[in-house]
Design an enzyme around this catalytic site. Structure first.
Site, PDB file in Angstrom:
ATOM      1  N   HIS A  64      86.771  70.148  28.622  1.00  0.00           N
ATOM      2  CA  HIS A  64      86.470  70.606  30.114  1.00  0.00           C
ATOM      3  C   HIS A  64      85.551  71.233  30.250  1.00  0.00           C
ATOM      4  O   HIS A  64      84.675  71.367  30.987  1.00  0.00           O
ATOM      5  CB  HIS A  64      87.108  70.906  30.963  1.00  0.00           C
ATOM      6  CG  HIS A  64      88.423  70.409  30.897  1.00  0.00           C
ATOM      7  ND1 HIS A  64      89.393  69.259  31.432  1.00  0.00           N
ATOM      8  CD2 HIS A  64      88.861  70.660  30.571  1.00  0.00           C
ATOM      9  CE1 HIS A  64      90.680  69.204  31.233  1.00  0.00           C
ATOM     10  NE2 HIS A  64      90.992  69.781  29.952  1.00  0.00           N
ATOM     11  N   SER A  66      55.777  68.492  28.226  1.00  0.00           N
ATOM     12  CA  SER A  66      55.560  67.659  29.497  1.00  0.00           C
ATOM     13  C   SER A  66      54.228  68.227  29.771  1.00  0.00           C
ATOM     14  O   SER A  66      53.405  69.275  29.538  1.00  0.00           O
ATOM     15  CB  SER A  66      56.255  68.487  30.260  1.00  0.00           C
ATOM     16  OG  SER A  66      55.528  68.661  31.754  1.00  0.00           O
ATOM     17  N   GLU A  97      67.692  62.029  23.827  1.00  0.00           N
ATOM     18  CA  GLU A  97      67.459  60.851  25.618  1.00  0.00           C
ATOM     19  C   GLU A  97      68.116  59.582  25.554  1.00  0.00           C
ATOM     20  O   GLU A  97      68.290  58.842  25.585  1.00  0.00           O
ATOM     21  CB  GLU A  97      66.379  61.494  26.623  1.00  0.00           C
ATOM     22  CG  GLU A  97      66.845  63.398  27.276  1.00  0.00           C
ATOM     23  CD  GLU A  97      65.755  64.161  27.843  1.00  0.00           C
ATOM     24  OE1 GLU A  97      65.607  64.406  28.418  1.00  0.00           O
ATOM     25  OE2 GLU A  97      64.403  64.832  27.113  1.00  0.00           O
TER      26      GLU A  97
END
Ligand code: ARG
Length: 463
Positions: free
Chosen positions: A162, A283, A296
């Site tokens: 979890h 970035s 990703e």
């Protein structure tokens, strides 16, 4: 009265007007199926040899055809082949060029064959190589994970359920979990390759051919395990494409899960690993950023592979026997899946060995989440409590720990004895992370010794 003016076409005999210009483009597949050229040529050479051995072509015709096809292969490879949309697909482009080059013998190549069995054969030949190429990258990734597992067999990290800290595990054990998933993918691809390796050639358009062909001959030349048993099925079957894409979808689902974990672990909040700079980007606005682009993208690319699977299933689901033009739509999803899978697996195979583990952070994270609570319960069971009662006792200890900001192993013997009098000094052997992982000492358990044994077995299987 025939007055067709599309002389280029190999099937124009019965037509009274040329193909509509848009329809020509709409129905053509050459822009994407030209990637099959090698397999198309190999299939044609095997077919020509068989036609000559069975006396359907003369030895000389066969020689001319083979020479012509090899010249065309060289032309294509050197970039000098003029692909033409008017000629629709890879098959007719090559055949028309053959006749250009060698004259009438070229027109005989298509004897006893149809584009329907031709294309079904070509894709299988292509897919065999594609699977082999994927398996090379996949094996490299598996080997990389096994090496990391060996190196990190003693590295302790929290195991999660979890996404909450559950029990301590070793990083090596975690890497071997990934390797197990990939090992299943590996065997699924091998299974799929076996079922795929059946030869449609000789099925002709749908019913077989009236020429005295010898399918065993072509089968052996092309390295197929057997000729297909039913011509109708053989020209229309695309199960192998669906099956491959299903195996690829499961593989990419696994890789998407790996990606998600790497992304989490590389975040400042987890801070368990460092991804190599060369696999990340920055970035344009936030100077501090180092983004985990490769995982990703792999996570994202799993979507298109799943989409391709849906496309193929839907493509086939209502088709009557035998070949239908719909089948031409199998190629783009299939090629896209092959390319995507190779790129994703390759990027992981390159990246994983360079991932650095931040052992202290993982260790601290495992210490702070009461990850040895189960060990304490098991300890109490060994001291005579029933497991449910032990669970309750440890629950109280954890509540005390939460309130006082103390892990179980930080509590004093006295404090622990306050929860159950049977607790003695030896409790600290099980409350340490090292004690906890080494206690899980059976096949499949996280104990470092078991991780090493599992590494050895995985290596042997892969060799
Ligand atoms: N380009 C076609 C395909 O990919 C080749 C087979 C065409 N056969 C036909 N009868 N039109 O499926």
């Amino acid at each position: 009265m025939s007055h067709n003016n599309s002389k280029d076409k190999l099937w124009s005999g019965r037509f009274n007007e040329p193909t509509d210009a848009f329809v020509q483009k709409f129905t053509a597949s050459v822009n994407f199926d030209k990637r099959l050229y090698n397999y198309d040529i190999n299939g044609s050479i095997a077919h020509a040899r068989m036609l000559s051995k069975t006396g359907i072509l003369t030895a000389q015709e066969c020689e001319h055809i083979i020479k012509g096809l090899e010249d065309i292969r060289a032309e294509i490879e050197s970039g000098n082949f003029a692909w033409s949309v008017e000629l629709e697909d890879v098959h007719m482009n090559i055949e028309a060029r053959l006749t250009d080059r060698i004259g009438d013998a070229g027109k005989k190549l298509h004897t006893g064959r149809s584009r329907n069995d031709q294309v079904a054969t070509d894709i299988r030949l292509y897919m065999r190589d594609a699977i082999d190429a994927i398996l090379i990258e996949l094996t490299r990734l598996q080997q990389g994970l096994i090496d990391i597992a060996e190196r990190e067999a003693d590295t302790i990290m929290p195991g999660f359920t979890h996404l909450q800290v559950a029990q301590p595990i070793t990083f090596g054990h975690h890497m071997l979990a990934w390797q197990e998933m990939l090992a299943r993918d590996h065997s699924r691809l091998i299974d799929c390759r076996k079922r795929m390796n059946i030869m449609p050639l000789g099925s002709a358009a749908l019913a077989g051919t009236s020429y005295p062909i010898d399918r065993q001959l072509t089968c052996e030349q092309l390295g197929f395990d057997a000729p297909s048993e039913n011509s109708l099925d053989a020209v229309s079957d695309r199960d192998f494409a669906i099956e491959f894409n299903a195996a690829a979808s499961i593989l990419l689902t696994h890789m998407s899960r790996f990606s998600e974990e790497l992304i989490l672990w590389a975040s400042a909040q987890f801070d368990f690993i460092d991804l190599p700079d060369r696999f990340c980007t920055g970035s344009s606005i936030m100077p501090q950023k180092k983004n985990p682009d490769v995982p990703e993208l792999v996570r994202g690319k799993s979507g298109r592979v799943h989409g391709n699977l849906m496309a193929l299933l839907t493509l086939m689901k209502s088709q009557p026997l035998a070949y239908n033009k719909d089948n031409q739509e199998d190629k783009e999803p299939l090629f896209d899946t092959v390319d995507t899978v190779i790129d994703c697996v390759r990027s992981f195979a390159d990246m994983m060995p360079a991932v650095q583990t931040k052992k202290d952070n993982m260790y601290q994270a495992a210490r702070s989440g009461f990850s040895t609570a189960t060990d304490l319960a098991d300890y109490l069971v060994r001291k005579g409590l029933a497991f449910r009662d032990a669970h309750e006792v440890v629950g109280q200890a954890v509540r005390f720990g939460v309130e006082n900001n103390k892990d179980l192993s930080d509590m004093s013997l006295q404090e622990l004895q306050g929860f159950d009098g049977r607790i003695e000094n030896d409790v600290f052997d099980v409350l340490t992370l090292e004690g906890s992982v080494s206690a899980r000492d059976h096949i499949g358990g996280t104990a470092p010794a078991q991780v090493r044994a599992s590494v050895a077995r995985a290596r042997a299987l892969l060799a």
